[in-house]
Design a protein around this motif. Structure first.
Motif, mmCIF file in Angstrom:
data_model
loop_
_atom_site.group_PDB
_atom_site.id
_atom_site.type_symbol
_atom_site.label_atom_id
_atom_site.label_comp_id
_atom_site.label_asym_id
_atom_site.label_seq_id
_atom_site.Cartn_x
_atom_site.Cartn_y
_atom_site.Cartn_z
ATOM 1 N N ARG A 10 -4.129 -5.622 -14.828
ATOM 2 C CA ARG A 10 -3.784 -4.347 -14.965
ATOM 3 C C ARG A 10 -2.627 -3.517 -14.122
ATOM 4 N NH1 ARG A 10 -8.913 -0.575 -13.263
ATOM 5 N NH2 ARG A 10 -8.864 -0.761 -11.126
ATOM 6 N N ASP A 11 -2.087 -2.503 -14.570
ATOM 7 C CA ASP A 11 -1.218 -1.603 -13.793
ATOM 8 C C ASP A 11 -2.035 -0.854 -12.878
ATOM 9 O OD1 ASP A 11 0.865 -0.178 -12.776
ATOM 10 O OD2 ASP A 11 1.504 0.313 -14.610
ATOM 11 N N SER A 12 -1.540 -1.299 -11.381
ATOM 12 C CA SER A 12 -2.392 -0.428 -10.281
ATOM 13 C C SER A 12 -2.142 1.382 -10.636
ATOM 14 C CB SER A 12 -2.073 -0.894 -8.945
ATOM 15 O OG SER A 12 -0.822 -0.870 -8.711
ATOM 16 N N LYS A 13 -1.004 1.438 -10.863
ATOM 17 C CA LYS A 13 -0.595 2.832 -11.339
ATOM 18 C C LYS A 13 -1.400 3.742 -12.260
ATOM 19 C CE LYS A 13 3.726 2.469 -11.514
ATOM 20 N NZ LYS A 13 3.673 1.115 -11.986
ATOM 21 N N ASN A 14 -1.678 3.110 -13.304
ATOM 22 C CA ASN A 14 -2.282 3.544 -14.348
ATOM 23 C C ASN A 14 -3.601 2.675 -14.907
ATOM 24 O OD1 ASN A 14 -0.511 5.694 -15.144
ATOM 25 N ND2 ASN A 14 0.838 4.064 -15.361
ATOM 26 N N PRO A 15 -4.538 2.670 -14.125
ATOM 27 C CA PRO A 15 -5.766 1.609 -14.254
ATOM 28 C C PRO A 15 -6.545 2.041 -15.522
ATOM 29 C CG PRO A 15 -6.257 2.941 -12.488
ATOM 30 C CD PRO A 15 -4.937 3.454 -12.809
ATOM 31 N N THR A 16 -6.300 3.202 -16.182
ATOM 32 C CA THR A 16 -6.886 3.637 -17.256
ATOM 33 C C THR A 16 -6.303 3.113 -18.574
ATOM 34 O OG1 THR A 16 -6.063 5.750 -17.592
ATOM 35 C CG2 THR A 16 -7.978 5.647 -16.272
ATOM 36 N N LEU A 17 -4.887 2.416 -18.550
ATOM 37 C CA LEU A 17 -4.327 2.057 -19.782
ATOM 38 C C LEU A 17 -4.852 0.683 -19.876
ATOM 39 C CD1 LEU A 17 -0.541 2.928 -18.596
ATOM 40 C CD2 LEU A 17 -2.134 4.210 -20.214
ATOM 41 N N PRO A 18 -4.707 0.294 -21.348
ATOM 42 C CA PRO A 18 -5.117 -1.338 -21.686
ATOM 43 C C PRO A 18 -4.641 -2.063 -20.782
ATOM 44 C CG PRO A 18 -4.376 0.089 -23.595
ATOM 45 C CD PRO A 18 -3.944 1.072 -22.307
ATOM 46 N N HIS A 19 -5.367 -3.100 -20.673
ATOM 47 C CA HIS A 19 -4.853 -4.369 -19.555
ATOM 48 C C HIS A 19 -4.965 -5.719 -20.404
ATOM 49 C CE1 HIS A 19 -9.228 -4.645 -19.501
ATOM 50 N NE2 HIS A 19 -9.292 -5.887 -19.091
ATOM 51 N N LEU A 20 -4.383 -6.612 -19.823
ATOM 52 C CA LEU A 20 -4.157 -7.850 -20.514
ATOM 53 C C LEU A 20 -5.439 -8.835 -19.855
ATOM 54 C CD1 LEU A 20 -2.468 -10.034 -21.757
ATOM 55 C CD2 LEU A 20 -1.386 -10.425 -19.466
ATOM 56 N N THR A 21 -5.941 -9.392 -20.735
ATOM 57 C CA THR A 21 -6.918 -10.525 -20.518
ATOM 58 C C THR A 21 -6.535 -11.879 -20.842
ATOM 59 O OG1 THR A 21 -8.776 -8.857 -20.889
ATOM 60 C CG2 THR A 21 -9.600 -11.235 -20.752
ATOM 61 N N THR A 22 -6.667 -12.790 -19.832
ATOM 62 C CA THR A 22 -6.108 -14.275 -20.346
ATOM 63 C C THR A 22 -7.108 -15.260 -19.635
ATOM 64 O OG1 THR A 22 -4.202 -15.669 -20.313
ATOM 65 C CG2 THR A 22 -4.724 -14.429 -18.392
ATOM 66 N N GLY A 34 0.858 -1.192 0.006
ATOM 67 C CA GLY A 34 0.045 -0.058 -0.147
ATOM 68 C C GLY A 34 0.837 1.065 0.066
ATOM 69 N N GLY A 35 2.245 1.180 -0.132
ATOM 70 C CA GLY A 35 3.056 2.231 -0.165
ATOM 71 C C GLY A 35 3.278 3.026 -1.524
ATOM 72 N N GLY A 36 2.378 2.648 -2.565
ATOM 73 C CA GLY A 36 2.581 3.232 -3.847
ATOM 74 C C GLY A 36 3.659 2.550 -4.731
ATOM 75 N N GLY A 37 4.052 1.481 -4.397
ATOM 76 C CA GLY A 37 5.095 0.796 -5.232
ATOM 77 C C GLY A 37 4.384 0.333 -6.396
ATOM 78 N N ASP A 38 5.146 -0.650 -7.052
ATOM 79 C CA ASP A 38 4.851 -1.164 -8.456
ATOM 80 C C ASP A 38 3.690 -2.283 -7.999
ATOM 81 O OD1 ASP A 38 6.091 0.468 -9.769
ATOM 82 O OD2 ASP A 38 7.956 -1.021 -9.879
#
Length: 65
Positions: A39-51, A17-21
């Protein structure tokens, strides 16, 4: 298909929860099969991977060797 806004995203229990990757995951059903969204927690609006769950499980097995 489920929109990303409707998914219940969660972080790993190892996240401090300290803002890390960090990655966030969500599981949803669509087209008669389960899907894992990543998805990347720092940039949740970017495209994400679905598998598929099988592919995600295989990746985790490989990554934790």
């Amino acid at each position: 298909m489920t929109s990303t806004e409707q998914l219940a995203w969660f972080k790993s229990s190892y996240s401090d929860g300290g803002g890390g990757d960090c990655l966030e995951l969500a599981q949803a059903q669509g087209n008669s099969r389960d899907l894992i969204h990543i998805r990347d927690s720092k940039n949740p609006t970017l495209p994400h991977l679905t598998t598929t769950p099988d592919a995600w499980s295989a990746f985790l097995t490989y990554a934790t060797r």
